[in-house]
Enzyme design. Sequence first.
Site, PDB file in Angstrom:
ATOM      1  N   ARG A 123      25.272   8.112  -8.170  1.00  0.00           N
ATOM      2  CA  ARG A 123      24.931   9.315  -7.443  1.00  0.00           C
ATOM      3  C   ARG A 123      25.210  10.495  -8.356  1.00  0.00           C
ATOM      4  NH1 ARG A 123      29.918  10.831  -3.415  1.00  0.00           N
ATOM      5  NH2 ARG A 123      29.103  12.909  -3.804  1.00  0.00           N
ATOM      6  N   ASN A 161      25.007  17.705  -1.407  1.00  0.00           N
ATOM      7  CA  ASN A 161      26.258  17.045  -1.016  1.00  0.00           C
ATOM      8  C   ASN A 161      27.307  17.271  -2.085  1.00  0.00           C
ATOM      9  OD1 ASN A 161      27.745  14.978   0.717  1.00  0.00           O
ATOM     10  ND2 ASN A 161      27.889  14.031  -1.309  1.00  0.00           N
ATOM     11  N   GLU A 162      28.389  17.975  -1.712  1.00  0.00           N
ATOM     12  CA  GLU A 162      29.550  18.138  -2.593  1.00  0.00           C
ATOM     13  C   GLU A 162      29.144  18.622  -3.993  1.00  0.00           C
ATOM     14  OE1 GLU A 162      32.376  14.750  -0.465  1.00  0.00           O
ATOM     15  OE2 GLU A 162      31.454  14.317  -2.417  1.00  0.00           O
ATOM     16  N   GLU A 318      33.639  16.012   6.464  1.00  0.00           N
ATOM     17  CA  GLU A 318      33.965  14.614   6.176  1.00  0.00           C
ATOM     18  C   GLU A 318      35.475  14.458   6.088  1.00  0.00           C
ATOM     19  OE1 GLU A 318      32.207  12.878   2.712  1.00  0.00           O
ATOM     20  OE2 GLU A 318      30.300  13.917   2.970  1.00  0.00           O
ATOM     21  N   TRP A 326      37.825   4.806  -3.555  1.00  0.00           N
ATOM     22  CA  TRP A 326      37.699   5.183  -4.964  1.00  0.00           C
ATOM     23  C   TRP A 326      39.034   5.449  -5.646  1.00  0.00           C
ATOM     24  CZ3 TRP A 326      36.049   8.373  -0.952  1.00  0.00           C
ATOM     25  CH2 TRP A 326      36.816   9.517  -0.745  1.00  0.00           C
ATOM     26  N   PHE A 368      33.686  -0.639   0.894  1.00  0.00           N
ATOM     27  CA  PHE A 368      35.069  -0.796   1.348  1.00  0.00           C
ATOM     28  C   PHE A 368      35.655   0.495   1.912  1.00  0.00           C
ATOM     29  CE2 PHE A 368      34.851  -4.062  -2.189  1.00  0.00           C
ATOM     30  CZ  PHE A 368      34.615  -5.125  -1.320  1.00  0.00           C
ATOM     31  N   HIS A 369      34.819   1.503   2.060  1.00  0.00           N
ATOM     32  CA  HIS A 369      35.261   2.771   2.649  1.00  0.00           C
ATOM     33  C   HIS A 369      35.294   2.622   4.165  1.00  0.00           C
ATOM     34  CE1 HIS A 369      35.380   7.035   3.646  1.00  0.00           C
ATOM     35  NE2 HIS A 369      35.483   7.346   2.361  1.00  0.00           N
TER      36      HIS A 369
END
Length: 681
Positions: A123, A161-162, A318, A326, A368-369
């Site tokens: 990303r 995004n961010e 968020e 991470w 896995f988040h």
Amino acid sequence: MSSQPSSEPVRPTWPLGLDRIAYGGDYNPEQWPEEVWKEDVTLMREAGVNLVSVGIFSWALLEPREGEFDFGWLDRLLELLHDNGIRVDLGTPTASPPAWFFAAHPDARVVTRDGTPLGFGSRGMAGPSHPAYRAAAVRIADQLARRYGRHPAVALWHVHNEYGAPVSEDYSPASAGAFRAWLQGRYGTLDALNAAWGTAFWGQRYGDWAHVDVPAVAPSVVNPAQRLDFARFTDDALRACFVAERDAIRAHSDVPVTTNFMTTNCPSTDLWKWADEVDVVSNDHYLTAADPRAHVDLALAADLTRSLARGRPWILMEHSTSAVNWQPRNIAKRPGEMARNALSHLGRGSDAILFFQWRASRSGAEKFHSAMLPHAGTTSRVWREVRALGADLGRLDEVRGSTVRADVALLWDWESFWAQDLEWRPSVDLDHRERVRAYYERLWRDGLTVDLAHPGADLSGYRLVVAPASYLLTAASGDNLSRYVAQGGTLVVSYFSGIVDEHDAVHPDGYGAPLRTTLGVSVEEFLPLREGETVRLAWDHDGERTELVADVWADDLVLEGADVVATYLDGPAAGRAAVTRHRHGAGTGWYVSTRLDVDALAHVLRGAYADAGLTPAGLPDEVEVVRRDGPTARFVVAINHADAPVDVPADGTELLTGTAVRGRVTVPAGGVAVVREHRGG
């Protein structure tokens, strides 16, 4: 002369159609068959979800080939959400351009400082200064706004995004050309550039604009003024991308526009400037799992976000229901921790509690988040807590729209942080983030609500201002702080402050020059300590005689009117002043020339509180209390991070249980209480 009315329309400053606290999160239905969508919205309604963010990483689906658009799936999704009473925060997907874009424009890839072009498959946006990326980003934003600008489901636009994470600085040829143009706009002439950058040092003088390049890796340390300007340029380039998309949306839609900040975790954006460009401020926050006191950093991030919002309600865009994926060790949140995190944000001004993400992903880097609907499904503890939080927020709707007031400001300046983080500083142990956190935690433990502020901002409404790390301090900001103290304010300044100007050049009158009159001291020489070395201080103020231990740093101070509060007993400044206090006009300036830990800072701030007329709240350990003020009521939000119940002063009605409170409310171990205190009259 009368002022002319603004031609700018008044834009909404909150998501449309929301009459409750917003609750929900990122929703990525494109990862699932459409038959799952109906199950999702049924469970969303069960959990109390009323706002979801969609489309943020959907560019390849929305524009599968350049100039060819497919909105059918998004049409169906928005209708399904609208039919179920769920509002939509509609994203532009420009944080992740499709594979076809990079195939068509390989030179739009971001290039790292060492010259490595970054590839596809992760990303992160393309080079923010590349014209093909700018054009493609505006095109997809325009198409989305044309189609959905007046859609009844759309409550908010979510651009990108961010910004700045994971891509910020770009050293590509496109960036180099844009940097030169930016410098010409900033300085006008090469003579002005050479003077600002101090290019007489190491023979770096420029005689042609074409020779000015990005500060890529070089044989030794690159000109720090050049690197500081490149950080400013990078921030401006990223913000220009946002503004271009925002304006494309505004051409077709009156719905408010935001982008999700990362206030304390994305150092490449100067969010004081960004906050002026959004209609509503929103922030992403994730706990640092390695920090056992991460709830303090959470409070700092929330206070900073509220400050960026100028005190208006803001959006927690968020956070996580449990572990992230991470960090080196991704610690799951303990029972009740998710609610404490959410309601701490609420107490500090957020009127929207959103997560990443709704349903846990089965594939990809973030599988896995944690999520609102985890892999374990609706029988899991996380799901039960998600439902319970949704019900609790429904009981707290009357808090919505109330505001938080602070008596203390802590200075925060991204440009100063950029400059301090460059190479060849007097000690590798100089850490602005550590000093900010230490002073903030002392204020947190003392139960004082804190705003964050730029050193050039209007500070007149605060009794106390704390400057933990103001390495770069312009003459104008120094004058601002001097006026604040002269007019009756109390200022506490930590070491390595007021050292350089806006070009990272030492002030003409030496270290600390912009604060010399205010503090009554000057710094003759830095005396950094060796690794592991400590120094002892004798604290002697208002009859208090204590020995303190410090590390990392000492200054050789010259007194210019200040009183000595603490003296070095040993080390390179033995016998010299360590902490000073100075009357300046109607106020007081304190200077702390060494690194004291959170416990030792209690001595400094106790004296500063007395000067400022402040009283610590006297709360039990690990308890935070924040108050929000509405037109008819005050709301006391008490959060207990300890393992035993505590009593907190309050009087009114506890909203989560509906029980009457007389004088004190008991907050369960690991729990939260929200009390409505009615105002008299």
